[in-house]
Scaffold this motif. Structure first.
Motif, PDB file in Angstrom:
ATOM      1  N   CYS A 155       0.854  -1.192   0.000  1.00 41.28           N
ATOM      2  CA  CYS A 155       0.000   0.000   0.000  1.00 41.28           C
ATOM      3  C   CYS A 155       0.887   1.238   0.000  1.00 41.28           C
ATOM      4  CB  CYS A 155      -0.900  -0.001   1.231  1.00 41.28           C
ATOM      5  SG  CYS A 155      -1.986   1.451   1.312  1.00 41.28           S
ATOM      6  N   GLU A 175      -0.308   4.260   0.594  1.00 39.05           N
ATOM      7  CA  GLU A 175      -0.984   5.206   1.489  1.00 39.05           C
ATOM      8  C   GLU A 175      -1.358   6.511   0.788  1.00 39.05           C
ATOM      9  OE1 GLU A 175       1.347   5.550   5.056  1.00 39.05           O
ATOM     10  OE2 GLU A 175       0.872   3.504   5.637  1.00 39.05           O
ATOM     11  N   SER A 176      -1.784   6.408  -0.477  1.00 39.43           N
ATOM     12  CA  SER A 176      -2.227   7.576  -1.236  1.00 39.43           C
ATOM     13  C   SER A 176      -3.742   7.598  -1.402  1.00 39.43           C
ATOM     14  CB  SER A 176      -1.561   7.586  -2.614  1.00 39.43           C
ATOM     15  OG  SER A 176      -0.182   7.746  -2.482  1.00 39.43           O
ATOM     16  N   ALA A 177      -4.430   6.721  -0.703  1.00 41.15           N
ATOM     17  CA  ALA A 177      -5.888   6.610  -0.769  1.00 41.15           C
ATOM     18  C   ALA A 177      -6.358   6.325  -2.198  1.00 41.15           C
ATOM     19  CB  ALA A 177      -6.564   7.847  -0.205  1.00 41.15           C
ATOM     20  N   CYS A 178      -5.750   5.347  -2.835  1.00 35.98           N
ATOM     21  CA  CYS A 178      -6.114   4.959  -4.198  1.00 35.98           C
ATOM     22  C   CYS A 178      -7.582   4.541  -4.252  1.00 35.98           C
ATOM     23  CB  CYS A 178      -5.247   3.799  -4.670  1.00 35.98           C
ATOM     24  SG  CYS A 178      -3.492   4.197  -4.759  1.00 35.98           S
ATOM     25  N   ARG A 179      -8.230   4.853  -5.342  1.00 31.48           N
ATOM     26  CA  ARG A 179      -9.656   4.584  -5.523  1.00 31.48           C
ATOM     27  C   ARG A 179      -9.981   3.102  -5.372  1.00 31.48           C
ATOM     28  NH1 ARG A 179     -12.268   7.239 -10.720  1.00 31.48           N
ATOM     29  NH2 ARG A 179     -11.728   9.044  -9.472  1.00 31.48           N
ATOM     30  N   CYS A 187      -8.008   0.676  -3.752  1.00 31.12           N
ATOM     31  CA  CYS A 187      -7.042   0.088  -2.817  1.00 31.12           C
ATOM     32  C   CYS A 187      -7.568  -1.223  -2.223  1.00 31.12           C
ATOM     33  CB  CYS A 187      -6.738   1.061  -1.686  1.00 31.12           C
ATOM     34  SG  CYS A 187      -5.533   0.412  -0.513  1.00 31.12           S
ATOM     35  N   TYR A 214      -6.726   0.861   3.058  1.00 35.25           N
ATOM     36  CA  TYR A 214      -6.202   2.117   3.581  1.00 35.25           C
ATOM     37  C   TYR A 214      -7.284   3.188   3.554  1.00 35.25           C
ATOM     38  CZ  TYR A 214      -3.421   6.300   4.234  1.00 35.25           C
ATOM     39  OH  TYR A 214      -2.925   7.481   4.702  1.00 35.25           O
ATOM     40  N   ASP A 215      -7.443   3.876   4.662  1.00 33.19           N
ATOM     41  CA  ASP A 215      -8.429   4.949   4.789  1.00 33.19           C
ATOM     42  C   ASP A 215      -7.706   6.187   5.302  1.00 33.19           C
ATOM     43  OD1 ASP A 215     -10.595   6.609   5.180  1.00 33.19           O
ATOM     44  OD2 ASP A 215     -11.493   5.375   6.753  1.00 33.19           O
ATOM     45  N   LYS A 216      -7.558   7.181   4.450  1.00 36.02           N
ATOM     46  CA  LYS A 216      -6.803   8.380   4.795  1.00 36.02           C
ATOM     47  C   LYS A 216      -7.401   9.112   6.002  1.00 36.02           C
ATOM     48  CE  LYS A 216      -4.281  11.632   2.070  1.00 36.02           C
ATOM     49  NZ  LYS A 216      -4.065  12.124   0.722  1.00 36.02           N
ATOM     50  N   LYS A 217      -8.713   9.052   6.158  1.00 38.07           N
ATOM     51  CA  LYS A 217      -9.384   9.746   7.268  1.00 38.07           C
ATOM     52  C   LYS A 217      -9.004   9.166   8.625  1.00 38.07           C
ATOM     53  CE  LYS A 217     -13.336  10.756   4.409  1.00 38.07           C
ATOM     54  NZ  LYS A 217     -14.706  10.395   4.090  1.00 38.07           N
ATOM     55  N   SER A 244      -6.121   7.444   9.333  1.00 38.11           N
ATOM     56  CA  SER A 244      -4.696   7.176   9.398  1.00 38.11           C
ATOM     57  C   SER A 244      -3.980   8.336  10.082  1.00 38.11           C
ATOM     58  CB  SER A 244      -4.138   6.980   7.995  1.00 38.11           C
ATOM     59  OG  SER A 244      -2.760   6.764   8.059  1.00 38.11           O
TER      60      SER A 244
END
Length: 53
Positions: A33, A35-39, A41, A45-48, A50
């Motif tokens: 991962c 960690e770019s919040a890929c559509r 993923c 991974y959840d950017k909110k 992290s």
């Protein structure tokens, strides 16, 4: 050192805005991962939710 994975035809598509969007197939093939919040993923991974130090 990260292994370079060649990008094949079915590994991405172009969005209406003209950006390359990687598929779940490619992201799994890449093996980690970014960690770019890929559509698409597959690693959850959840950017909110992290936190980075």
């Amino acid at each position: 050192m990260k292994k370079i994975i060649p990008v094949e035809e079915d590994d991405f598509y172009l969005t209406p805005e003209g950006y390359r969007c990687f598929t779940e197939q490619y992201l799994l093939k890449r093996g980690y991962c970014c960690e770019s919040a890929c559509r698409h993923c597959p690693y959850g991974y959840d950017k909110k939710n992290s936190y980075r130090n």
